[in-house]
Scaffold this motif. Structure first.
Motif, PDB file in Angstrom:
ATOM      1  N   ARG A   8       0.830  -1.204   0.000  1.00 33.53           N
ATOM      2  CA  ARG A   8       0.000   0.000   0.000  1.00 33.53           C
ATOM      3  C   ARG A   8       0.863   1.252   0.000  1.00 33.53           C
ATOM      4  N   ALA A   9       1.956   1.214   0.767  1.00 31.48           N
ATOM      5  CA  ALA A   9       2.856   2.353   0.820  1.00 31.48           C
ATOM      6  C   ALA A   9       3.503   2.596  -0.541  1.00 31.48           C
ATOM      7  N   LEU A  10       3.816   1.511  -1.248  1.00 33.07           N
ATOM      8  CA  LEU A  10       4.385   1.640  -2.584  1.00 33.07           C
ATOM      9  C   LEU A  10       3.411   2.332  -3.527  1.00 33.07           C
ATOM     10  N   VAL A  11       2.158   1.888  -3.513  1.00 32.75           N
ATOM     11  CA  VAL A  11       1.147   2.498  -4.389  1.00 32.75           C
ATOM     12  C   VAL A  11       0.964   3.975  -4.049  1.00 32.75           C
ATOM     13  N   LYS A  12       0.998   4.300  -2.775  1.00 31.21           N
ATOM     14  CA  LYS A  12       0.819   5.696  -2.378  1.00 31.21           C
ATOM     15  C   LYS A  12       2.026   6.541  -2.775  1.00 31.21           C
ATOM     16  N   ALA A  13       3.236   5.968  -2.695  1.00 28.07           N
ATOM     17  CA  ALA A  13       4.422   6.686  -3.150  1.00 28.07           C
ATOM     18  C   ALA A  13       4.335   6.967  -4.653  1.00 28.07           C
ATOM     19  N   LEU A  14       3.822   5.993  -5.405  1.00 31.32           N
ATOM     20  CA  LEU A  14       3.638   6.186  -6.845  1.00 31.32           C
ATOM     21  C   LEU A  14       2.578   7.252  -7.125  1.00 31.32           C
ATOM     22  N   ALA A  15       1.560   7.316  -6.266  1.00 32.91           N
ATOM     23  CA  ALA A  15       0.538   8.358  -6.421  1.00 32.91           C
ATOM     24  C   ALA A  15       1.147   9.733  -6.171  1.00 32.91           C
ATOM     25  N   ILE A  16       2.046   9.833  -5.196  1.00 35.24           N
ATOM     26  CA  ILE A  16       2.722  11.099  -4.941  1.00 35.24           C
ATOM     27  C   ILE A  16       3.553  11.507  -6.157  1.00 35.24           C
ATOM     28  N   ALA A  17       4.114  10.505  -6.848  1.00 32.80           N
ATOM     29  CA  ALA A  17       4.864  10.782  -8.069  1.00 32.80           C
ATOM     30  C   ALA A  17       3.952  11.196  -9.214  1.00 32.80           C
ATOM     31  N   GLY A  18       2.627  10.888  -9.093  1.00 34.61           N
ATOM     32  CA  GLY A  18       1.682  11.327 -10.109  1.00 34.61           C
ATOM     33  C   GLY A  18       0.761  10.258 -10.634  1.00 34.61           C
ATOM     34  N   LEU A  19       1.045   8.966 -10.384  1.00 35.62           N
ATOM     35  CA  LEU A  19       0.231   7.892 -10.954  1.00 35.62           C
ATOM     36  C   LEU A  19      -1.015   7.640 -10.117  1.00 35.62           C
ATOM     37  N   GLY A  20      -2.189   7.832 -10.722  1.00 33.42           N
ATOM     38  CA  GLY A  20      -3.444   7.501 -10.054  1.00 33.42           C
ATOM     39  C   GLY A  20      -3.730   8.342  -8.827  1.00 33.42           C
ATOM     40  N   LEU A  21      -3.232   9.564  -8.811  1.00 37.27           N
ATOM     41  CA  LEU A  21      -3.439  10.407  -7.632  1.00 37.27           C
ATOM     42  C   LEU A  21      -4.923  10.660  -7.388  1.00 37.27           C
ATOM     43  N   SER A  22      -5.720  10.677  -8.454  1.00 38.45           N
ATOM     44  CA  SER A  22      -7.155  10.933  -8.303  1.00 38.45           C
ATOM     45  C   SER A  22      -7.849   9.855  -7.483  1.00 38.45           C
ATOM     46  N   VAL A  23      -7.264   8.638  -7.447  1.00 38.69           N
ATOM     47  CA  VAL A  23      -7.856   7.559  -6.666  1.00 38.69           C
ATOM     48  C   VAL A  23      -7.869   7.928  -5.180  1.00 38.69           C
ATOM     49  N   TYR A  24      -6.908   8.767  -4.781  1.00 38.86           N
ATOM     50  CA  TYR A  24      -6.785   9.143  -3.385  1.00 38.86           C
ATOM     51  C   TYR A  24      -7.624  10.368  -3.039  1.00 38.86           C
TER      52      TYR A  24
END
Length: 218
Positions: A120-136
């Motif tokens: 989960r932390a990996l996915v959230k780090a990727l969201a911070i980088a820009g991938l799928g940020l809208s999911v959050y």
């Protein structure tokens, strides 16, 4: 004159993750495997690591160092993990505590639970980088929320305000950015899910009474 190179965030935020989303408890989430595949397609040299920390164990004499490193940190508050992603020399990281289904930090956790939180932390780090940020936009995965404080969701009526309570099992509300059956949210609230309870607390008068009726509460 050459065009300026697009930033990592601009590139990743343009990737449409909607075909790769799964649903759980009526909410969208992106699995770590799918997220990582999308990032590697855009940036083949991308890498990630799970941060390691010196291990301490709690004894009758206090916290004692074991002399080895582990990929989690045990604290008085619970188990914390961190994922760090490196893309084109830039690091993006996310820390999360291992939580139970009530979103409470676990004082004792299995390695399976630790590993799931690392993903989960990996996915959230990727969201911070820009991938799928809208999911959050609705904040985090369905079985979890991070230990960071989030604002309470605000219900939005999707049905006429004077709808009969006999039909409220089909009544939908905007819950964490998704249209979810009120009866489903009520069920989780009465089962002890803190996020659902917080949502229920935002409802006034008749709404809260319906939550109780739908879930068999008194």
């Amino acid at each position: 004159m050459t065009e300026d190179k697009k930033s990592v965030f601009a590139t990743l935020s343009e990737i449409d993750v909607s075909p790769y989303l799964d649903k759980k408890v009526g909410l969208d989430y992106l699995s770590w495997a799918k997220a990582w595949t999308l990032v590697k397609r855009a940036y083949p040299d991308a890498s990630y690591r799970i941060t390691e920390f010196p291990e301490y164990v709690l004894t009758k004499d206090g916290w004692v160092a074991t002399g080895r490193d582990v990929d989690y940190r045990q604290t008085a508050a619970g188990y914390e993990v961190e994922a760090v992603v490196t893309i084109e020399g830039q690091e993006y990281s996310s820390k999360l505590f291992v939580m139970d289904y009530r979103n409470k930090a676990l004082s004792k956790a299995t390695y399976f639970e630790i590993n799931k939180t690392q993903q989960r932390a990996l996915v959230k780090a990727l969201a911070i980088a820009g991938l799928g940020l809208s999911v959050y936009a609705g904040e985090d995965l369905p079985e979890e929320k991070s230990n960071e404080q989030t604002s309470k969701p605000h219900p939005v009526r999707q049905s006429p305000p004077h709808q009969s309570t006999n039909n409220w099992s089909n009544y939908t509300v905007n819950y964490n950015g998704q249209n979810v059956l009120m009866s489903l949210v009520a069920k989780h609230a009465m089962e002890g899910n803190q996020q659902a309870k917080n949502f229920a607390d935002t409802l006034k008068g008749q709404d809260l009474e319906v939550f109780k009726k739908l879930s068999g509460g008194k």
